[in-house]
Motif scaffolding. Structure first.
Motif, PDB file in Angstrom:
ATOM      1  N   ARG A 100       0.834  -1.199   0.000  1.00 20.02           N
ATOM      2  CA  ARG A 100       0.000   0.000   0.000  1.00 20.02           C
ATOM      3  C   ARG A 100       0.868   1.249   0.000  1.00 20.02           C
ATOM      4  O   ARG A 100       0.637   2.193  -0.757  1.00 20.02           O
ATOM      5  CB  ARG A 100      -0.921   0.002   1.222  1.00 20.02           C
ATOM      6  N   ASP A 101       1.898   1.260   0.861  1.00 22.77           N
ATOM      7  CA  ASP A 101       2.792   2.419   0.928  1.00 22.77           C
ATOM      8  C   ASP A 101       3.521   2.631  -0.399  1.00 22.77           C
ATOM      9  O   ASP A 101       3.682   3.770  -0.851  1.00 22.77           O
ATOM     10  CB  ASP A 101       3.809   2.246   2.062  1.00 22.77           C
ATOM     11  N   TYR A 145       2.420   1.707  -3.434  1.00 24.07           N
ATOM     12  CA  TYR A 145       1.437   2.225  -4.395  1.00 24.07           C
ATOM     13  C   TYR A 145       1.104   3.691  -4.121  1.00 24.07           C
ATOM     14  O   TYR A 145       0.927   4.480  -5.048  1.00 24.07           O
ATOM     15  CB  TYR A 145       0.158   1.375  -4.383  1.00 24.07           C
ATOM     16  N   LYS A 146       1.012   4.052  -2.858  1.00 21.22           N
ATOM     17  CA  LYS A 146       0.729   5.446  -2.504  1.00 21.22           C
ATOM     18  C   LYS A 146       1.868   6.343  -2.978  1.00 21.22           C
ATOM     19  O   LYS A 146       1.636   7.401  -3.577  1.00 21.22           O
ATOM     20  CB  LYS A 146       0.536   5.577  -0.999  1.00 21.22           C
ATOM     21  N   LYS A 147       3.103   5.919  -2.703  1.00 17.68           N
ATOM     22  CA  LYS A 147       4.280   6.685  -3.130  1.00 17.68           C
ATOM     23  C   LYS A 147       4.306   6.796  -4.657  1.00 17.68           C
ATOM     24  O   LYS A 147       4.565   7.871  -5.210  1.00 17.68           O
ATOM     25  CB  LYS A 147       5.545   6.004  -2.616  1.00 17.68           C
ATOM     26  N   LEU A 204       1.632   9.271  -5.869  1.00 19.56           N
ATOM     27  CA  LEU A 204       2.055  10.656  -5.649  1.00 19.56           C
ATOM     28  C   LEU A 204       3.094  11.080  -6.688  1.00 19.56           C
ATOM     29  O   LEU A 204       3.059  12.197  -7.199  1.00 19.56           O
ATOM     30  CB  LEU A 204       2.593  10.834  -4.231  1.00 19.56           C
TER      31      LEU A 204
END
Length: 142
Positions: free
Chosen positions: A25-26, A28-30, A33
Motif C-alpha cells: 500500500r505504501d 502504491y501510494k508513493k 504521488l
C-alpha cells in the motif's frame, strides 16, 4: 495446546500478511504521488507548448496576410509599370548594374550594405516608380 498453537501461527501469518499489504500500500501510494507530480509537470509543459503553438498560429496568420497584401501590391505595381510602358526586366537589370557600380565606386557602405549620402537626383524611371507606387497605394486602399 495444538489449537492455540494453530491460532498463534494463523495470527502471525495474518500479521505478516498485513505487514506485507501495508508495505505494498505504501509503495502504491508513493508511486501514485510520484505519477501525480509527473502529470502536473506534463500538463504545465503542455500548456506552454499550446501557448507557443497559438503564438505561432497568430504569427503565421499575420505573415500570410502580409504576403497577400504585398503580392497584391506587387501585382498592381507590375500592371502600372506595363501600362506606362516600362520594361521591368530591363529596369531590374539596370538597377542591378547600377548597384554593382555603386559598390565598386564606394557609394554603398560594404559593411552595412547602406547607401551613403549622395545627391538625390531622380531619373524618369524613378519618378515613374514613385508615381506607380502612389497609384498602387490608392488602388490598394480601394
Amino acid at each position: 495446546l495444538r489449537l492455540e498453537k494453530n491460532r498463534l501461527e494463523e495470527s502471525i501469518a495474518r500479521n505478516e500478511r498485513a505487514c506485507l499489504l501495508e508495505k505494498e500500500r505504501d509503495w502504491y501510494k508513493k508511486e501514485a504521488l510520484h505519477l501525480d507530480k509527473v502529470l502536473e509537470q506534463t500538463k504545465a509543459k503542455h500548456r506552454d507548448v499550446m501557448e507557443k503553438f497559438d503564438e505561432c498560429e497568430q504569427d503565421r496568420s499575420f505573415l500570410k496576410e502580409q504576403v497577400e497584401k504585398v503580392t497584391k501590391q506587387n501585382w498592381i505595381m507590375t500592371k502600372k509599370l506595363k501600362e506606362l510602358g516600362v520594361d521591368l526586366k530591363c529596369l531590374l537589370a539596370e538597377k542591378t548594374e547600377e548597384g554593382n557600380k555603386a559598390k565598386e565606386v564606394g557609394i554603398i557602405n560594404p559593411e552595412h550594405g547602406e547607401e551613403c549620402d549622395t545627391n538625390d537626383k531622380h531619373t524618369e524611371n524613378d519618378f515613374s516608380k514613385e508615381e506607380v507606387h502612389h497609384n498602387a497605394e490608392e488602388n490598394y486602399d480601394k
